[in-house]
Design an enzyme around this catalytic site. Structure first.
Site, PDB file in Angstrom:
ATOM      1  N   GLU A   1       0.825  -1.215   0.000  1.00 42.77           N
ATOM      2  CA  GLU A   1       0.000   0.000   0.000  1.00 42.77           C
ATOM      3  C   GLU A   1       0.854   1.258   0.000  1.00 42.77           C
ATOM      4  O   GLU A   1       0.426   2.305  -0.452  1.00 42.77           O
ATOM      5  CB  GLU A   1      -0.913   0.027   1.243  1.00 42.77           C
ATOM      6  CG  GLU A   1      -2.258  -0.626   1.010  1.00 42.77           C
ATOM      7  CD  GLU A   1      -3.276  -0.358   2.112  1.00 42.77           C
ATOM      8  OE1 GLU A   1      -2.934   0.248   3.142  1.00 42.77           O
ATOM      9  OE2 GLU A   1      -4.427  -0.800   1.946  1.00 42.77           O
TER      10      GLU A   1
ATOM     11  N   HIS B   1       8.472 -26.636  -1.306  1.00 44.60           N
ATOM     12  CA  HIS B   1       7.834 -27.749  -2.016  1.00 44.60           C
ATOM     13  C   HIS B   1       6.671 -27.268  -2.876  1.00 44.60           C
ATOM     14  O   HIS B   1       5.883 -28.089  -3.361  1.00 44.60           O
ATOM     15  CB  HIS B   1       7.364 -28.809  -1.004  1.00 44.60           C
ATOM     16  CG  HIS B   1       8.519 -29.382  -0.228  1.00 44.60           C
ATOM     17  ND1 HIS B   1       9.088 -30.603  -0.516  1.00 44.60           N
ATOM     18  CD2 HIS B   1       9.245 -28.866   0.801  1.00 44.60           C
ATOM     19  CE1 HIS B   1      10.097 -30.825   0.322  1.00 44.60           C
ATOM     20  NE2 HIS B   1      10.218 -29.782   1.122  1.00 44.60           N
TER      21      HIS B   1
ATOM     22  N   LYS C   1     -14.031  -0.117  -4.071  1.00 42.87           N
ATOM     23  CA  LYS C   1     -15.148   0.268  -3.189  1.00 42.87           C
ATOM     24  C   LYS C   1     -16.232   0.979  -4.001  1.00 42.87           C
ATOM     25  O   LYS C   1     -17.417   0.716  -3.839  1.00 42.87           O
ATOM     26  CB  LYS C   1     -14.659   1.195  -2.073  1.00 42.87           C
ATOM     27  CG  LYS C   1     -13.756   0.514  -1.063  1.00 42.87           C
ATOM     28  CD  LYS C   1     -13.380   1.479   0.049  1.00 42.87           C
ATOM     29  CE  LYS C   1     -12.269   0.916   0.904  1.00 42.87           C
ATOM     30  NZ  LYS C   1     -11.675   1.899   1.796  1.00 42.87           N
TER      31      LYS C   1
HETATM   32  O1  PA5 Z   1      -3.593   1.205   5.789  1.00 44.26           O
HETATM   33  C1  PA5 Z   1      -4.740   1.603   5.668  1.00 44.26           C
HETATM   34  O2  PA5 Z   1      -5.031   2.797   5.813  1.00 44.26           O
HETATM   35  C2  PA5 Z   1      -5.888   0.658   5.354  1.00 44.26           C
HETATM   36  O3  PA5 Z   1      -5.451  -0.645   5.167  1.00 44.26           O
HETATM   37  C3  PA5 Z   1      -6.875   0.650   6.499  1.00 44.26           C
HETATM   38  O4  PA5 Z   1      -6.210   0.282   7.659  1.00 44.26           O
HETATM   39  C4  PA5 Z   1      -8.019  -0.299   6.241  1.00 44.26           C
HETATM   40  O5  PA5 Z   1      -8.633  -0.006   5.022  1.00 44.26           O
HETATM   41  C5  PA5 Z   1      -9.046  -0.210   7.356  1.00 44.26           C
HETATM   42  O6  PA5 Z   1      -9.537   1.087   7.458  1.00 44.26           O
HETATM   43  P1  PA5 Z   1     -10.332   1.578   8.728  1.00 44.26           P
HETATM   44  O7  PA5 Z   1      -9.469   1.422   9.914  1.00 44.26           O
HETATM   45  O8  PA5 Z   1     -10.677   2.997   8.449  1.00 44.26           O
HETATM   46  O9  PA5 Z   1     -11.572   0.702   8.836  1.00 44.26           O
END
Ligand code: PA5
Length: 445
Positions: free
Chosen positions: A287, A308, A422
């Site tokens: 990310e 394996h 989303k």
């Molecule tokens: O790193 C990030 O920002 C995302 O992976 C969020 O942690 C994830 O989408 C969860 O979001 P939230 O804590 O707002 O539910």
């Protein structure tokens, strides 16, 4: 050995020390952006000094909350996804007994996870399992609106209220969310839940050392102060712009490898307890770096299991990969391979050796084979799987991720790409406000 350590000698056949050194200016600039807050996404740098600035009173409050849940519950369900899930899962799995799920331990609730998927059977089976259990909920969502945890929380909250009544259920629910905004904050205020804050300047994937990770870890019975102390040690060890700083060296080395055509990094472990550490690491780097059509693709394998399955590809497939091996020096237990008179399996040559010695030779033999086969290897030695060293490892990877992202010239702290699925999902589900997108996407089907 009092710290995790990084060894890069097995990349030097692919990139030279001079090629890594040539990135010094870029690495130093990137480190300065992280430390001084002068780069893109600088409003998300709250994690940089977080370990050393965590108040003792916060740790005490988290511990007291965990103790109350431990006293009242047989099971605690931590609800969250992505950065609100993976850090706690990674640390708990690394420290747990591998067969914890099958071992009754009075006084220590099982920590289960929900809201990290939308599997109908998963949720159904969880609700069935909880039907006769004393359970509590830690609901974690920074935004408070993420679909997966919101669905799980709606269902488990209803179940808990049916089991206990609303007032008692509210005492068994802890919410970790934004300090003022979002649906979860509003609900927590209305229902009187105990809450902890996820600060605005800490993104989800950098939040494991906040209450997001610390509360579930404390409920599982692990020492959160030792975890934070380990992170402080690494915070102090990653300030200087030179190759004594392991985060700086790791970031520079992986960027040199990327420039040399190594587009995929595989995080390798030889200890099944580190499987979820690999999952946490993939989110952190995926990310943070995968944007603007750039970025090393983070993958992970569990060896020797995956030798394996993926071993053939890694040894012999396209030469676009490098590996970072997590090597755990000391195991918690000692187990020796017995001798056998018949010796039909031919194993007597290793009788009397520890299982870990065999594992270490598998690791060393694999490293030599992969390096010979054109797969450069970095090695991170972890003295033992303890809270302290996991704290070091977590902070090391976070700091290196910030430096590495800036070296790549991306903003390591946003994640615009995750919004696209989303938008489509909401349009397909006909969420109010998405009428135009619903029409457009349905026309494509
Ligand atoms: O790193 C990030 O920002 C995302 O992976 C969020 O942690 C994830 O989408 C969860 O979001 P939230 O804590 O707002 O539910």
């Amino acid at each position: 050995m009092d710290k995790i350590s990084l060894n890069i000698k097995d990349v030097l056949g692919t990139v030279s020390a001079d090629q890594i050194k040539a990135l010094d200016t870029k690495a130093a600039e990137a480190l300065a952006k992280v430390d001084n807050g002068t780069g893109a996404g600088n409003d998300f740098l709250g994690w940089v000094n977080l370990p050393s600035s965590t108040p003792a009173s916060l740790l005490d409050d988290i511990q007291a909350t965990a103790d109350a849940l431990r006293r009242d519950c047989e099971v605690v369900v931590a609800i969250g996804i992505g950065g609100s899930y993976l850090g706690a899962k990674a640390v708990i799995e690394a420290l747990n007994n591998a067969f914890d799920a099958y071992i009754p331990q009075p006084g220590t609730p099982k920590v289960l996870f929900a809201g990290q998927n939308i599997g109908e059977d998963y949720l159904y089976e969880l609700t069935q399992y909880l039907a006769d259990k004393k359970f509590g909920i830690i609901v974690i969502s920074k935004s408070g609106t993420t679909t997966e945890p919101a669905i799980a929380f709606r269902m488990l909250k209803e179940q808990l209220e049916k089991q206990l009544g609303k007032a008692e259920a509210s005492r068994r629910i802890v919410a970790i969310t934004d300090k003022a905004r979002g649906a979860l904050r509003q609900l927590a205020t209305e229902e009187g839940y105990k809450t902890f804050v996820i600060e605005d300047n800490v993104g989800g994937r950098f939040s494991v050392l906040t209450p997001v990770g610390l509360l579930p870890i404390a409920v599982a019975g692990y020492d959160i102060k030792a975890l934070i102390n380990g992170a402080i040690e690494m915070e102090n060890a990653t300030k200087d712009a030179n190759d004594k700083n392991p985060a700086y060296l790791y970031a520079a080395t992986r960027n040199a490898l990327y420039q040399a055509g190594k587009k995929i990094e595989i995080l390798v472990n030889y200890n099944p307890k580190l499987h979820y550490f690999g999952e946490w690491w993939k989110q952190l780097y995926g990310e943070s770096e995968g944007k603007d059509h750039k970025g090393i693709f983070p993958a992970a394998v569990d060896n020797s299991t995956d030798l394996h399955s993926m071993g053939q590809w890694i040894q012999d497939g396209e030469r676009t990969i490098f590996e970072t091996v997590l090597s755990v020096a000391q195991q918690r237990h000692t187990l020796v391979i017995p001798s056998d008179d018949a010796n039909l399996d031919g194993l007597n040559y290793i009788a009397g050796k520890r299982v870990d010695e065999v594992n270490k030779m598998a690791e060393l033999g694999t490293r030599i084979a992969h390096v010979d086969g054109g797969v450069p290897n970095l090695q991170i030695v972890i003295p033992a799987l303890t809270e302290r060293y996991l704290g070091q490892l977590i902070y090391f990877f976070e700091k290196a991720c910030g430096i590495s992202g800036y070296m790549l010239d991306v903003n390591p702290f946003n994640q615009p790409g995750v919004e696209d699925y989303k938008r489509n999902m909401f349009a397909l589900l006909e969420k109010p406000g998405y009428e135009e997108q619903t029409k457009a996407i349905k026309a494509r089907l």
